[in-house]
Design an enzyme around this catalytic site. Sequence first.
Site, PDB file in Angstrom:
ATOM      1  N   SER A 132      -3.937  -0.126   4.983  1.00 27.40           N
ATOM      2  CA  SER A 132      -2.728   0.337   5.675  1.00 27.40           C
ATOM      3  C   SER A 132      -3.101   0.625   7.129  1.00 27.40           C
ATOM      4  O   SER A 132      -4.289   0.789   7.449  1.00 27.40           O
ATOM      5  CB  SER A 132      -2.243   1.632   5.013  1.00 27.40           C
ATOM      6  OG  SER A 132      -1.213   2.242   5.765  1.00 27.40           O
ATOM      7  N   TYR A 145      -3.711  10.127   1.239  1.00 22.13           N
ATOM      8  CA  TYR A 145      -3.368   8.696   1.306  1.00 22.13           C
ATOM      9  C   TYR A 145      -4.311   7.987   2.285  1.00 22.13           C
ATOM     10  O   TYR A 145      -4.877   6.944   1.973  1.00 22.13           O
ATOM     11  CB  TYR A 145      -1.909   8.536   1.726  1.00 22.13           C
ATOM     12  CG  TYR A 145      -1.443   7.090   1.791  1.00 22.13           C
ATOM     13  CD1 TYR A 145      -1.193   6.370   0.633  1.00 22.13           C
ATOM     14  CD2 TYR A 145      -1.237   6.451   3.018  1.00 22.13           C
ATOM     15  CE1 TYR A 145      -0.770   5.042   0.682  1.00 22.13           C
ATOM     16  CE2 TYR A 145      -0.814   5.133   3.088  1.00 22.13           C
ATOM     17  CZ  TYR A 145      -0.579   4.432   1.912  1.00 22.13           C
ATOM     18  OH  TYR A 145      -0.154   3.115   1.968  1.00 22.13           O
TER      19      TYR A 145
HETATM   20  P1  NDP Z   1       6.235  -0.400  -3.824  1.00 23.40           P
HETATM   21  O1  NDP Z   1       6.427   1.014  -4.273  1.00 23.40           O
HETATM   22  O2  NDP Z   1       7.428  -1.248  -3.607  1.00 23.40           O
HETATM   23  O3  NDP Z   1       5.266  -1.159  -4.843  1.00 23.40           O
HETATM   24  C1  NDP Z   1       4.156  -0.508  -5.412  1.00 23.40           C
HETATM   25  C2  NDP Z   1       3.655  -1.365  -6.541  1.00 23.40           C
HETATM   26  O4  NDP Z   1       2.498  -0.741  -7.101  1.00 23.40           O
HETATM   27  C3  NDP Z   1       4.670  -1.511  -7.661  1.00 23.40           C
HETATM   28  O5  NDP Z   1       4.702  -2.844  -8.095  1.00 23.40           O
HETATM   29  C4  NDP Z   1       4.117  -0.613  -8.758  1.00 23.40           C
HETATM   30  O6  NDP Z   1       4.417  -1.147 -10.044  1.00 23.40           O
HETATM   31  C5  NDP Z   1       2.629  -0.723  -8.493  1.00 23.40           C
HETATM   32  N1  NDP Z   1       1.892   0.372  -9.110  1.00 23.40           N
HETATM   33  C6  NDP Z   1       1.935   1.685  -8.802  1.00 23.40           C
HETATM   34  N2  NDP Z   1       1.148   2.381  -9.657  1.00 23.40           N
HETATM   35  C7  NDP Z   1       0.603   1.462 -10.505  1.00 23.40           C
HETATM   36  C8  NDP Z   1      -0.287   1.532 -11.610  1.00 23.40           C
HETATM   37  N3  NDP Z   1      -0.797   2.710 -12.038  1.00 23.40           N
HETATM   38  N4  NDP Z   1      -0.617   0.390 -12.249  1.00 23.40           N
HETATM   39  C9  NDP Z   1      -0.112  -0.790 -11.846  1.00 23.40           C
HETATM   40  N5  NDP Z   1       0.724  -0.925 -10.813  1.00 23.40           N
HETATM   41  C10 NDP Z   1       1.085   0.186 -10.158  1.00 23.40           C
HETATM   42  O7  NDP Z   1       5.359  -0.290  -2.499  1.00 23.40           O
HETATM   43  P2  NDP Z   1       4.683  -1.425  -1.567  1.00 23.40           P
HETATM   44  O8  NDP Z   1       4.989  -2.765  -2.041  1.00 23.40           O
HETATM   45  O9  NDP Z   1       4.985  -1.037  -0.181  1.00 23.40           O
HETATM   46  O10 NDP Z   1       3.139  -1.091  -1.820  1.00 23.40           O
HETATM   47  C11 NDP Z   1       2.150  -2.083  -2.058  1.00 23.40           C
HETATM   48  C12 NDP Z   1       0.872  -1.671  -1.339  1.00 23.40           C
HETATM   49  O11 NDP Z   1       1.083  -1.727   0.067  1.00 23.40           O
HETATM   50  C13 NDP Z   1       0.390  -0.260  -1.629  1.00 23.40           C
HETATM   51  O12 NDP Z   1      -1.014  -0.276  -1.804  1.00 23.40           O
HETATM   52  C14 NDP Z   1       0.750   0.505  -0.366  1.00 23.40           C
HETATM   53  O13 NDP Z   1      -0.080   1.622  -0.176  1.00 23.40           O
HETATM   54  C15 NDP Z   1       0.533  -0.576   0.672  1.00 23.40           C
HETATM   55  N6  NDP Z   1       1.181  -0.368   1.965  1.00 23.40           N
HETATM   56  C16 NDP Z   1       2.543  -0.408   2.085  1.00 23.40           C
HETATM   57  C17 NDP Z   1       3.145  -0.218   3.309  1.00 23.40           C
HETATM   58  C18 NDP Z   1       4.627  -0.215   3.487  1.00 23.40           C
HETATM   59  O14 NDP Z   1       5.093   0.150   4.576  1.00 23.40           O
HETATM   60  N7  NDP Z   1       5.414  -0.587   2.484  1.00 23.40           N
HETATM   61  C19 NDP Z   1       2.335   0.023   4.521  1.00 23.40           C
HETATM   62  C20 NDP Z   1       0.929   0.015   4.296  1.00 23.40           C
HETATM   63  C21 NDP Z   1       0.377  -0.187   3.060  1.00 23.40           C
HETATM   64  P3  NDP Z   1       4.846  -0.297 -11.336  1.00 23.40           P
HETATM   65  O15 NDP Z   1       5.451   0.987 -10.875  1.00 23.40           O
HETATM   66  O16 NDP Z   1       5.809  -1.199 -12.057  1.00 23.40           O
HETATM   67  O17 NDP Z   1       3.563  -0.116 -12.095  1.00 23.40           O
END
Ligand code: NDP
Length: 259
Positions: A154, A167
Amino acid sequence: MQQSIKRILIMNNQNIAGKVVVITGASSGLGEATARLLSSEGATVVLAARRTERINALAEEIKGKGGQALAVSTDVTNRAQVKELVDKAVATYGRVDVMLNNAGLMPLAPLDQLKTDEWDQMIDVNLKGVLNGIAAALPHMQAQKSGHFINVSSVYGHKLGPDATVYCATKFAVRALSEGLRQEVKPYNIRTTVISPGAVATELLEHISDEKIQAETKGFVDQIAVPADTFARMVAFAINEPANVDVNEILFRPTAQPV
Ligand code: NDP
């Protein structure tokens, strides 16, 4: 004219087609958008998340368009489940070319709120989840003498932000272990990329339990965030580079993001 542009695009993305890409966090946001883009470029995608109905629906959508997709219900905090995920990808498609360790969450809060369960969750998903992905895919990639890890950090893996101490700690750690991994996997011809996005419109802010912080963060992010396929294009770029090019770090922000 349109056809020649399409032909150039296809030719330019020739290193994506046929690759087997495992994506954690594929049920929403960045992972979901990446699955759609890579499958449209001919990759086989293996979709992992806990919300099984969502990854099943995405797999059906991709297959309906002629792509190859497999949904595997996975909690990335469970090392055995992540191993089963990658083993299943290899058993089904014969190999794993890319492991996209993307699952993560960002429940922002100041340390003095002592939301220790959320600290544990971030360490378990954002950091240990990535390690579990590495542990699951590395033996296959070593045996193949090829592969590509893409880990998601990030902008908060480069700088500290308000209410984001834990985080940031997890995302700084993802960059550290990605660089260590890069140095260690040279003998196996494995590539490593760490992608550090700025504000992207996803469900990430839904998990902030402090209502005031959530409202303030949404107010800021909603104004500037770029769509999730922005990230997907970065992933596609890194994968598509020729095998002798290792794109190690990508940091991007919305043009309007000042910090
Ligand atoms: P979302 O909340 O849309 O997606 C998060 C994803 O992570 C979901 O598919 C969720 O699936 C999955 N997840 C969470 N916990 C678990 C678990 N225990 N096991 C398996 N899957 C899990 O957020 P983003 O798409 O934005 O996030 C994706 C990545 O990008 C993250 O690492 C985030 O930190 C990073 N990021 C995002 C930014 C942004 O602005 N959006 C900026 C910088 C980094 P489910 O709940 O179905 O398990």
